[in-house]
Write a protein that holds these residues in place. Structure first.
Motif, PDB file in Angstrom:
ATOM      1  N   PHE A 120       7.419 -18.225   4.415  1.00 48.27           N
ATOM      2  CA  PHE A 120       6.320 -18.025   3.541  1.00 48.27           C
ATOM      3  C   PHE A 120       6.500 -16.747   2.563  1.00 48.27           C
ATOM      4  CE2 PHE A 120       2.069 -16.057   2.670  1.00 48.27           C
ATOM      5  CZ  PHE A 120       1.463 -17.090   2.728  1.00 48.27           C
ATOM      6  N   PRO A 121       6.018 -16.923   1.156  1.00 47.90           N
ATOM      7  CA  PRO A 121       6.199 -15.889   0.240  1.00 47.90           C
ATOM      8  C   PRO A 121       5.410 -14.721   0.479  1.00 47.90           C
ATOM      9  CG  PRO A 121       4.733 -17.758  -0.620  1.00 47.90           C
ATOM     10  CD  PRO A 121       5.274 -17.957   0.901  1.00 47.90           C
ATOM     11  N   PHE A 122       6.192 -13.650   0.859  1.00 50.97           N
ATOM     12  CA  PHE A 122       5.473 -12.414   0.826  1.00 50.97           C
ATOM     13  C   PHE A 122       6.188 -11.460  -0.214  1.00 50.97           C
ATOM     14  CE2 PHE A 122       5.586 -13.589   5.583  1.00 50.97           C
ATOM     15  CZ  PHE A 122       4.067 -13.312   5.744  1.00 50.97           C
ATOM     16  N   LEU A 123       5.359 -10.462  -0.615  1.00 50.48           N
ATOM     17  CA  LEU A 123       6.066  -9.310  -1.341  1.00 50.48           C
ATOM     18  C   LEU A 123       5.789  -7.927  -1.039  1.00 50.48           C
ATOM     19  CD1 LEU A 123       5.924 -11.661  -4.019  1.00 50.48           C
ATOM     20  CD2 LEU A 123       5.872  -9.631  -5.331  1.00 50.48           C
ATOM     21  N   LEU A 124       6.329  -7.025  -1.176  1.00 49.52           N
ATOM     22  CA  LEU A 124       6.059  -5.669  -0.931  1.00 49.52           C
ATOM     23  C   LEU A 124       6.112  -4.888  -2.298  1.00 49.52           C
ATOM     24  CD1 LEU A 124       5.629  -3.359   1.020  1.00 49.52           C
ATOM     25  CD2 LEU A 124       8.012  -2.929   1.330  1.00 49.52           C
ATOM     26  N   LEU A 125       5.170  -4.004  -2.344  1.00 44.46           N
ATOM     27  CA  LEU A 125       5.160  -3.218  -3.574  1.00 44.46           C
ATOM     28  C   LEU A 125       4.684  -1.572  -3.094  1.00 44.46           C
ATOM     29  CD1 LEU A 125       2.091  -4.730  -5.520  1.00 44.46           C
ATOM     30  CD2 LEU A 125       4.522  -5.151  -5.529  1.00 44.46           C
ATOM     31  N   GLY A 126       5.706  -0.770  -3.582  1.00 45.96           N
ATOM     32  CA  GLY A 126       5.733   0.792  -3.225  1.00 45.96           C
ATOM     33  C   GLY A 126       4.842   1.398  -4.303  1.00 45.96           C
ATOM     34  N   ASN A 127       3.551   1.805  -4.100  1.00 40.31           N
ATOM     35  CA  ASN A 127       2.856   2.333  -5.310  1.00 40.31           C
ATOM     36  C   ASN A 127       2.915   3.624  -5.461  1.00 40.31           C
ATOM     37  OD1 ASN A 127       1.155   1.532  -7.467  1.00 40.31           O
ATOM     38  ND2 ASN A 127      -0.520   2.440  -6.152  1.00 40.31           N
ATOM     39  N   LYS A 128       2.286   4.252  -6.585  1.00 39.67           N
ATOM     40  CA  LYS A 128       2.170   5.547  -6.828  1.00 39.67           C
ATOM     41  C   LYS A 128       3.664   6.313  -6.997  1.00 39.67           C
ATOM     42  CE  LYS A 128      -2.128   6.096  -4.330  1.00 39.67           C
ATOM     43  NZ  LYS A 128      -3.020   7.131  -3.405  1.00 39.67           N
ATOM     44  N   ILE A 129       4.238   5.725  -7.840  1.00 37.89           N
ATOM     45  CA  ILE A 129       5.883   5.879  -7.897  1.00 37.89           C
ATOM     46  C   ILE A 129       5.936   7.254  -9.108  1.00 37.89           C
ATOM     47  CG2 ILE A 129       6.245   4.188  -9.659  1.00 37.89           C
ATOM     48  CD1 ILE A 129       8.652   5.328  -6.854  1.00 37.89           C
ATOM     49  N   ASP A 130       4.588   7.324  -9.581  1.00 39.81           N
ATOM     50  CA  ASP A 130       4.508   8.404 -10.846  1.00 39.81           C
ATOM     51  C   ASP A 130       4.228   9.773 -10.196  1.00 39.81           C
ATOM     52  OD1 ASP A 130       1.076   9.156 -10.868  1.00 39.81           O
ATOM     53  OD2 ASP A 130       1.752   7.016 -10.158  1.00 39.81           O
ATOM     54  N   VAL A 131       3.686   9.920  -8.800  1.00 45.21           N
ATOM     55  CA  VAL A 131       3.459  11.153  -8.256  1.00 45.21           C
ATOM     56  C   VAL A 131       4.962  12.003  -8.383  1.00 45.21           C
ATOM     57  CG1 VAL A 131       2.448  12.368  -6.327  1.00 45.21           C
ATOM     58  CG2 VAL A 131       1.550  10.119  -7.169  1.00 45.21           C
ATOM     59  N   ASP A 132       4.501  13.330  -8.854  1.00 44.22           N
ATOM     60  CA  ASP A 132       5.920  14.276  -9.050  1.00 44.22           C
ATOM     61  C   ASP A 132       6.945  13.263  -9.535  1.00 44.22           C
ATOM     62  OD1 ASP A 132       4.466  16.211  -7.808  1.00 44.22           O
ATOM     63  OD2 ASP A 132       5.409  15.728  -5.747  1.00 44.22           O
ATOM     64  N   ASN A 133       6.839  12.438 -10.492  1.00 46.50           N
ATOM     65  CA  ASN A 133       7.797  11.612 -11.023  1.00 46.50           C
ATOM     66  C   ASN A 133       8.654  10.981 -10.072  1.00 46.50           C
ATOM     67  OD1 ASN A 133       7.317  12.007 -13.760  1.00 46.50           O
ATOM     68  ND2 ASN A 133       8.172  13.849 -13.754  1.00 46.50           N
ATOM     69  N   GLY A 134       8.279  10.589  -8.655  1.00 49.51           N
ATOM     70  CA  GLY A 134       8.871  10.275  -7.382  1.00 49.51           C
ATOM     71  C   GLY A 134       9.792  11.134  -6.847  1.00 49.51           C
ATOM     72  N   HIS A 135       9.962  12.486  -7.311  1.00 51.61           N
ATOM     73  CA  HIS A 135      10.861  13.421  -7.020  1.00 51.61           C
ATOM     74  C   HIS A 135      10.796  13.773  -5.285  1.00 51.61           C
ATOM     75  CE1 HIS A 135      12.909  13.724 -10.411  1.00 51.61           C
ATOM     76  NE2 HIS A 135      11.979  14.328 -11.147  1.00 51.61           N
ATOM     77  N   ASN A 136       9.320  13.726  -4.998  1.00 49.89           N
ATOM     78  CA  ASN A 136       9.067  14.426  -3.642  1.00 49.89           C
ATOM     79  C   ASN A 136       8.431  13.042  -2.586  1.00 49.89           C
ATOM     80  OD1 ASN A 136       9.696  16.890  -3.772  1.00 49.89           O
ATOM     81  ND2 ASN A 136       7.800  17.374  -5.173  1.00 49.89           N
ATOM     82  N   ARG A 137       8.827  11.745  -2.861  1.00 48.35           N
ATOM     83  CA  ARG A 137       8.467  10.823  -2.402  1.00 48.35           C
ATOM     84  C   ARG A 137       8.865  10.887  -0.898  1.00 48.35           C
ATOM     85  NH1 ARG A 137      11.344   5.676  -5.136  1.00 48.35           N
ATOM     86  NH2 ARG A 137      10.626   4.697  -3.124  1.00 48.35           N
ATOM     87  N   ALA A 138       8.035  10.107   0.006  1.00 48.60           N
ATOM     88  CA  ALA A 138       8.372  10.279   1.696  1.00 48.60           C
ATOM     89  C   ALA A 138       9.161   8.995   2.038  1.00 48.60           C
ATOM     90  CB  ALA A 138       6.848  10.299   2.047  1.00 48.60           C
ATOM     91  N   VAL A 139       9.078   8.039   1.263  1.00 45.69           N
ATOM     92  CA  VAL A 139      10.034   6.672   1.528  1.00 45.69           C
ATOM     93  C   VAL A 139      10.980   6.483   0.495  1.00 45.69           C
ATOM     94  CG1 VAL A 139       9.805   4.563   2.333  1.00 45.69           C
ATOM     95  CG2 VAL A 139       7.718   6.243   2.808  1.00 45.69           C
ATOM     96  N   SER A 140      12.394   6.442   0.899  1.00 53.19           N
ATOM     97  CA  SER A 140      13.073   6.098  -0.009  1.00 53.19           C
ATOM     98  C   SER A 140      13.220   4.481  -0.331  1.00 53.19           C
ATOM     99  CB  SER A 140      14.472   6.426   0.257  1.00 53.19           C
ATOM    100  OG  SER A 140      14.942   5.543   1.352  1.00 53.19           O
ATOM    101  N   GLU A 141      13.558   4.372  -1.592  1.00 53.80           N
ATOM    102  CA  GLU A 141      13.533   3.078  -1.966  1.00 53.80           C
ATOM    103  C   GLU A 141      14.628   2.095  -1.063  1.00 53.80           C
ATOM    104  OE1 GLU A 141      14.865   2.106  -6.068  1.00 53.80           O
ATOM    105  OE2 GLU A 141      14.989   0.228  -5.782  1.00 53.80           O
ATOM    106  N   LYS A 142      15.592   2.561  -0.474  1.00 53.80           N
ATOM    107  CA  LYS A 142      16.801   2.188   0.311  1.00 53.80           C
ATOM    108  C   LYS A 142      15.905   1.682   1.516  1.00 53.80           C
ATOM    109  CE  LYS A 142      20.909   2.832   2.617  1.00 53.80           C
ATOM    110  NZ  LYS A 142      21.877   3.930   3.152  1.00 53.80           N
ATOM    111  N   ARG A 143      15.101   2.609   2.174  1.00 51.99           N
ATOM    112  CA  ARG A 143      14.463   2.612   3.181  1.00 51.99           C
ATOM    113  C   ARG A 143      13.410   1.242   3.286  1.00 51.99           C
ATOM    114  NH1 ARG A 143      10.640   6.525   6.809  1.00 51.99           N
ATOM    115  NH2 ARG A 143      10.143   5.391   8.561  1.00 51.99           N
ATOM    116  N   ALA A 144      12.627   1.265   2.085  1.00 48.98           N
ATOM    117  CA  ALA A 144      11.842  -0.098   1.764  1.00 48.98           C
ATOM    118  C   ALA A 144      12.492  -1.436   1.591  1.00 48.98           C
ATOM    119  CB  ALA A 144      10.927   0.248   0.394  1.00 48.98           C
ATOM    120  N   ARG A 145      13.627  -1.248   1.014  1.00 48.05           N
ATOM    121  CA  ARG A 145      14.370  -2.681   0.866  1.00 48.05           C
ATOM    122  C   ARG A 145      14.685  -3.048   2.013  1.00 48.05           C
ATOM    123  NH1 ARG A 145      14.725  -4.314  -4.343  1.00 48.05           N
ATOM    124  NH2 ARG A 145      14.402  -2.735  -6.056  1.00 48.05           N
TER     125      ARG A 145
END
Ligand code: GTP
Length: 179
Positions: A120-145
């Motif tokens: 089944f076609p699913f997609l994941l979007l990690g949104n609000k990447i603009d906040v602090d230019n992504g410097h203080n994000r709580a979830v890494s791209e690696k973890r999401a992938r």
């Protein structure tokens, strides 16, 4: 273009994710090219439509926005049934919204009951990447992938509804996945 030769398809896409992650904002950005910083909770479910052309196919995307707030979540199987694609959204700055993804995924599988959950076609979007230019994000791209990879090869996009970053790209992928 020979319109008579164009195939038309109506595609039902469902957005799921915690309250406040930006589901409505992503749709407003894509469909109406608008963004509003003020938060207004979605009540129940509502949809927006957008027409687009993919190769020789005229596609009407019917994008269903659902309420992330638990008190509005009583959508039932009828709502999920017939979905051509399901999009999960989390906020890269809010770890809880990422941790909820597994239960959103399970809820969709339980309610929609796709014949082959792995296909089944699913997609994941990690949104609000603009906040602090992504410097203080709580979830890494690696973890999401990693989360995506453990559920088949689910495409992943990092987006900003506010800055209009990757929104068109994500929706094009959604439409192609739903076809
Ligand atoms: P529910 O309707 O409760 O399920 O929420 P939702 O997931 O639809 O979230 P919504 O789109 O209403 O956005 C929640 C808040 O986050 C709003 O104040 C938006 O302005 C803000 N927001 C949404 N997307 C972004 C983004 O990409 N960046 C930033 N900085 N804020 C965003």
């Amino acid at each position: 273009m020979d319109v008579s030769a164009t195939k038309r398809r109506l595609l039902k896409v469902i957005f799921l994710g915690d309250s406040g992650v930006g589901k409505t904002s992503l749709m407003n950005r894509y469909v109406y090219k608008k963004f509003n910083l003020q938060y207004k909770a979605t009540i129940g479910a509502d949809f927006m439509t957008k027409e687009l052309q993919i190769d020789d196919q005229l596609v009407t995307l019917q994008v269903w926005d659902t309420a992330g707030q638990e008190r509005f979540q009583s959508l039932g199987a009828a709502f999920y049934r017939g979905a051509d694609c399901c999009v999960f959204v989390y906020d890269v700055n809010a770890v809880k919204s990422f941790e909820s993804l597994t239960s959103w995924h399970e809820e969709f599988l339980k309610q929609a009951g796709p014949a082959d959950p792995k296909a089944f076609p699913f997609l994941l979007l990690g949104n609000k990447i603009d906040v602090d230019n992504g410097h203080n994000r709580a979830v890494s791209e690696k973890r999401a992938r990693q989360w995506c990879d453990s559920r088949g090869s689910m495409p992943y996009f990092e987006t900003s509804a506010k800055e209009d970053y990757n929104v068109n790209e994500a929706f094009l992928c959604i439409a192609k996945a739903a076809l």
